[in-house]
Structures are given as C-alpha cells and as structure tokens.
Design an enzyme around this catalytic site. Structure first.
Site, mmCIF file in Angstrom:
data_model
loop_
_atom_site.group_PDB
_atom_site.id
_atom_site.type_symbol
_atom_site.label_atom_id
_atom_site.label_comp_id
_atom_site.label_asym_id
_atom_site.label_seq_id
_atom_site.Cartn_x
_atom_site.Cartn_y
_atom_site.Cartn_z
ATOM 1 N N LYS A 53 5.670 -3.427 8.688
ATOM 2 C CA LYS A 53 5.850 -2.819 10.016
ATOM 3 C C LYS A 53 7.219 -3.172 10.587
ATOM 4 O O LYS A 53 7.926 -2.307 11.127
ATOM 5 C CB LYS A 53 4.735 -3.277 10.957
ATOM 6 C CG LYS A 53 3.354 -2.784 10.557
ATOM 7 C CD LYS A 53 2.276 -3.397 11.405
ATOM 8 C CE LYS A 53 0.911 -2.779 11.112
ATOM 9 N NZ LYS A 53 0.529 -2.819 9.704
ATOM 10 N N GLY A 88 -5.320 2.751 9.262
ATOM 11 C CA GLY A 88 -6.623 3.225 8.809
ATOM 12 C C GLY A 88 -7.761 2.407 9.392
ATOM 13 O O GLY A 88 -8.868 2.910 9.607
ATOM 14 N N ASN A 89 -7.485 1.131 9.697
ATOM 15 C CA ASN A 89 -8.509 0.277 10.295
ATOM 16 C C ASN A 89 -8.813 0.668 11.731
ATOM 17 O O ASN A 89 -9.809 0.207 12.299
ATOM 18 C CB ASN A 89 -8.069 -1.189 10.226
ATOM 19 C CG ASN A 89 -8.096 -1.722 8.809
ATOM 20 O OD1 ASN A 89 -9.089 -1.574 8.110
ATOM 21 N ND2 ASN A 89 -7.014 -2.324 8.365
ATOM 22 N N LYS A 113 -0.059 -3.966 -4.939
ATOM 23 C CA LYS A 113 -0.736 -3.714 -3.666
ATOM 24 C C LYS A 113 -2.248 -3.658 -3.871
ATOM 25 O O LYS A 113 -2.755 -2.780 -4.569
ATOM 26 C CB LYS A 113 -0.253 -2.402 -3.050
ATOM 27 C CG LYS A 113 -0.828 -2.139 -1.660
ATOM 28 C CD LYS A 113 -0.242 -0.872 -1.057
ATOM 29 C CE LYS A 113 -0.812 -0.587 0.319
ATOM 30 N NZ LYS A 113 -0.464 -1.648 1.290
ATOM 31 N N LYS A 119 1.906 3.114 4.668
ATOM 32 C CA LYS A 119 1.863 4.056 5.785
ATOM 33 C C LYS A 119 2.989 3.847 6.781
ATOM 34 O O LYS A 119 3.574 4.814 7.296
ATOM 35 C CB LYS A 119 0.500 3.946 6.467
ATOM 36 C CG LYS A 119 0.373 4.690 7.774
ATOM 37 C CD LYS A 119 0.602 3.805 9.014
ATOM 38 C CE LYS A 119 -0.300 2.612 9.055
ATOM 39 N NZ LYS A 119 -0.031 1.724 10.204
#
Length: 326
Positions: free
Chosen positions: A288, A24-25, A142, A226
C-alpha cells in the site's frame, strides 16, 4: 489540503478524479463463513465514502481485492477436479472480478438512487500488462487460498502442480505476483470516468497478461497485488487522488508494538525511508505504501491510506495517512 469539491450533481471537466481501492476483506469479516448474503451486506456498508464522493462531483474509479473470494474459488477447483478441469488463476481472477463487481455495482446503484444522485455505474473486467521476464513469475511467493495441513498441501502440489509453502497456522498455495505495468483497457476506463460514470475496474488486481510477438495478449497463471494495480490504473487515467481503504487507521511506525505511532502525513521520500527500514509489513502495509509513493511520484497530487469507515474523512485530511510528493 484540497477539500471535497462542492456538490455539483454530474461531474464536470474541472472536477478531480479519484481511484478508490477496496480490500477483498471489506466484503468478508474475519471469522464469518462468507456466504453471499454476508458479502452483500458488507459491500453495502463499505460504499458510504464513495456515495459521498459521487455527491460531491468527483470522477471515480473503484478497484477491489479478492483475497478471500479467490481462496474459495481454489477450494471449488480442488474439490471438483475429478469432475471438471481446474481453471488457472487468471481465469479465476476474471470470474471473481465479475461477481464481486456485480455486488459492488448493484449495491452502489441502489445507494445512489436512494440519495437521488444521478450517476451511472459499470463493471469492466480488465487486464493488466506484466513483464513475462518478471522474476516474480519464476519465484511464487504470494500466499493465496485457505490454510491447510502439510499433507494436503503436498498432495495438491503433486496432483495440480501448485507451489506450496508454510504460512501462518499451516500451509498455503504460493502464487507468482508480478508487478503491473499498465492497464490494457485504461483508455476505455478514462473515457467513461471523464463522462461521469463510476467504473469498477482491475478487480482482484486485474487479469495478468503479457504480449506475445505475433500472437497478441496471453494470460499468465498468477495474481497481481490489488493496491499496485490500483496505482497503475490511477496513473493511466490521470487521477488526482488515490485512496486505499483497509482495516487499520493508517500507516503506523512500530505497528503492533506498545509504542506504535500513527503517521498522519508523510512525503514520498519519508515513506520510502521507512519502507526500506522495514517498518511496514511486506504482505500487508508495504504494498500500500509502495503504491502511494509511486502514485505521487508519477504525477498524482496525493494518496491516502485509511480505515474503510474513515475514507471520506481521509480525503478531507481529517483521518488516515496522507502521502504527498517530495
């Protein structure tokens, strides 16, 4: 190392499938106010590797984050709460998946047209199945939304029922983040991808849902990571490659220290050992690497973690970190 397929126009059955995960960044640079014009500009800048993959005949699905954007939605919720009822997180994820998907879709359609690449693009608002007994649902950890002072955080917790806690520079809302198990609409995604359509899916990690006996799907007031959602999507549609694009060059040992070392190639076993040793940040690189490990252990050929502008080079083995089975 597999190289990019030779350009073929529309992809055929023999062409590989890739899931590309955009943060999103990528749509909002640090320090910017983040108006829609800035976000559109960053979206256009982020799509170069995807256009190149499309030209080379890859079958493509795109996942994206929504961290800064859902933070803004929470502010809108908070400030309008005396006028309209606040919306739960799952609904806000659906909303951001729609409008971020629109930005990516339109920007990609325009870029493909300029390059005379005949590919369709579509956004699907997708649900991800989670376990209703996942411990994460009862332990919100989170951080989401903007940083605030403690008094404001505690007021919002009291009035809106939020869990809040200290975060870097102040206090933030804490949300449950259960692990995704599968993508509800994965069959539709796979059919479209196999037909050559570029599909934008699991926006913001997808809308978390569970199956209620006798009722069907029910939403959860939570957010899904994500990268984990992208990995589940890649697994569900039988992708060959998972490409996770971020704001650093790849996976580092000793990141942030004078002796930091970029790790160019790792097996899943090596990556897991480093993960267990605490080499990767729990809220940053850790998910990730977890996603990459899970993908190659469930049949994926390879996973890449790379800086946004090096995505194409990463797929060619010339940048980033590659994680392989083994």
């Amino acid at each position: 190392m597999d190289m990019l397929a030779r350009p073929t126009g529309n992809p055929g059955a023999e062409n590989p499938t890739i899931v590309v995960a955009l943060g999103g960044n990528a749509l909002l640079a640090p320090g910017e106010r983040g108006d829609v014009h800035q976000q559109f500009a960053h979206t256009r800048e982020s799509l170069e590797p995807i256009v190149a993959l499309a030209a080379a005949g890859w079958k493509i699905a795109i996942a994206h984050g929504n961290g800064p954007q859902i933070g803004d939605e929470l502010v809108r919720n908070e400030r309008s709460r005396d006028e309209v009822p606040p919306l739960p997180l799952g609904v806000l994820v659906a909303a951001t998946a729609g409008w971020i998907g629109y930005m990516i879709q339109q920007s990609l359609q325009n870029a493909l047209e300029r390059e005379r690449i005949d590919r369709d693009v579509v956004t699907l608002v997708t649900q991800v199945l989670v376990d209703p007994w996942d411990p994460e649902l009862s332990e919100p950890t989170k951080p989401v939304g903007r940083v605030m002072d403690e008094d404001r955080a505690r007021t919002l917790a009291r009035e809106l029922g939020w869990a809040v806690g200290p975060s870097a520079g102040g206090w933030r809302r804490l949300a449950p983040s259960p692990r995704p198990l599968s993508v509800v609409e994965s069959r539709q995604v796979r059919r479209l991808v196999d037909a050559g359509t570029i599909v934008i899916a699991v926006g913001g990690g997808g809308i978390p849902v569970y199956r209620e006996p006798g009722v069907g799907l029910e939403g959860v007031d939570a957010v899904v990571d994500k990268d984990r959602a992208a990995e589940v999507l890649a697994r569900d549609i039988g992708a060959d490659v998972l490409l996770i694009l971020t704001n650093v060059d790849g996976v580092y040992r000793g990141f942030g220290t004078p002796g930091q070392e970029l790790l160019r190639n790792l097996t899943a076993d090596e990556a897991e050992r480093l993960l267990k040793a605490g080499e990767f940040g729990r809220g940053s690189m850790g998910p990730k690497v977890e996603a990459a490990i899970s993908f190659v252990r469930h049949g994926g050929r390879r996973a890449h973690i790379a800086r946004l502008d090096q995505g194409l080079a990463a797929v060619n083995g010339a940048a980033g970190t590659t994680i392989l089975p083994g």
